[in-house]
Design a protein around this motif. Sequence first.
Motif, PDB file in Angstrom:
ATOM      1  N   SER A  24      -4.982   7.779   0.283  1.00  0.00           N
ATOM      2  CA  SER A  24      -4.079   7.484   1.443  1.00  0.00           C
ATOM      3  C   SER A  24      -4.991   6.750   2.509  1.00  0.00           C
ATOM      4  N   PRO A  65       0.339  12.412   0.403  1.00  0.00           N
ATOM      5  CA  PRO A  65       0.283  11.115  -0.436  1.00  0.00           C
ATOM      6  C   PRO A  65      -0.337  11.319  -1.784  1.00  0.00           C
ATOM      7  N   HIS A 106      -0.407   5.784  -2.028  1.00  0.00           N
ATOM      8  CA  HIS A 106       0.867   6.215  -1.506  1.00  0.00           C
ATOM      9  C   HIS A 106       1.770   5.011  -1.931  1.00  0.00           C
TER      10      HIS A 106
END
Length: 293
Positions: A228, A247, A262
């Motif tokens: 992320s 994420p 993500h």
Amino acid sequence: MSDLAAVLGPPDPLVRNVLKRHDTLLARELDPNTNPQLERLLPDASRVVVQPLFADGIGIGAVVMEHPGKSLRIERRIVTMLGQFSSHVALALRNAGLLEQVQHLAETDPLTGVANRRLFEYTLSRELHRADRNDDCVTLVMVDVDHFKSFNDTYGHQAGDHALHAVAQALVEICREFDTVARYGGEEFAVILPGCSTKQSWAAAERLREAVWKVNVQTHITASAGISTFPNNARTRRRSSGAPMKPFTRAKPPAGTALRNHDAEVRPPRRRWGRTYAPPSITCRPCGETRPR
């Protein structure tokens, strides 16, 4: 004190002598060949007073100063005053050392020796504020050791603890000095990479997984990773710091050396990681376009 000793090296003979005698010494001058460290601190000094520092009966250093005047003799009141001053200095240094030890224990995972959850959350919040203030980026990589429960069942919990420690040290060695490796919980590790963009994060995560694979405790260990990046995957500090695992959880792949972030997914290699590994393709979820890495 230990860091300073590592830089300066062993103490000069004059300092060792006062620590051994537990008494103040007065030297006419400093010989650069005999006491090079003291001579560098007080070049061309004469009538040098050396007072030992003791805390809880342990010698931790010495106070060194140049005494004005021409006589080699020093008044008793000055010796007494210097001794009282040195006692306060020694106590302050001892307390500072103890405080540093307590702080280190409070921020370190005892099993792996890396940052614990508390330090991880503080560091992540600090780096997110920095990135937001400087219009920069910061990447969070969550690394999950594959099939760790099976490893524990097969080789025992002691081998599992050794494996976690080896994985943590492998991650630390592959990271930069200003990166942060933390144990998030169980067999999950978090790596904070300041200044690492979304494009760079793929290569960084691959290096982390490769470092884990090189750990050989009973057998090779594999890991899955989730990525992320701020601000691409989380455009507010609150979203990033409030749910750092979100994420990773949303994109977490099945065990087996896969890598996801993500927004994109990396398909796991067909053969065993580290032997005949071929860079996988990346499938972007929004458009479905597939491109080589």
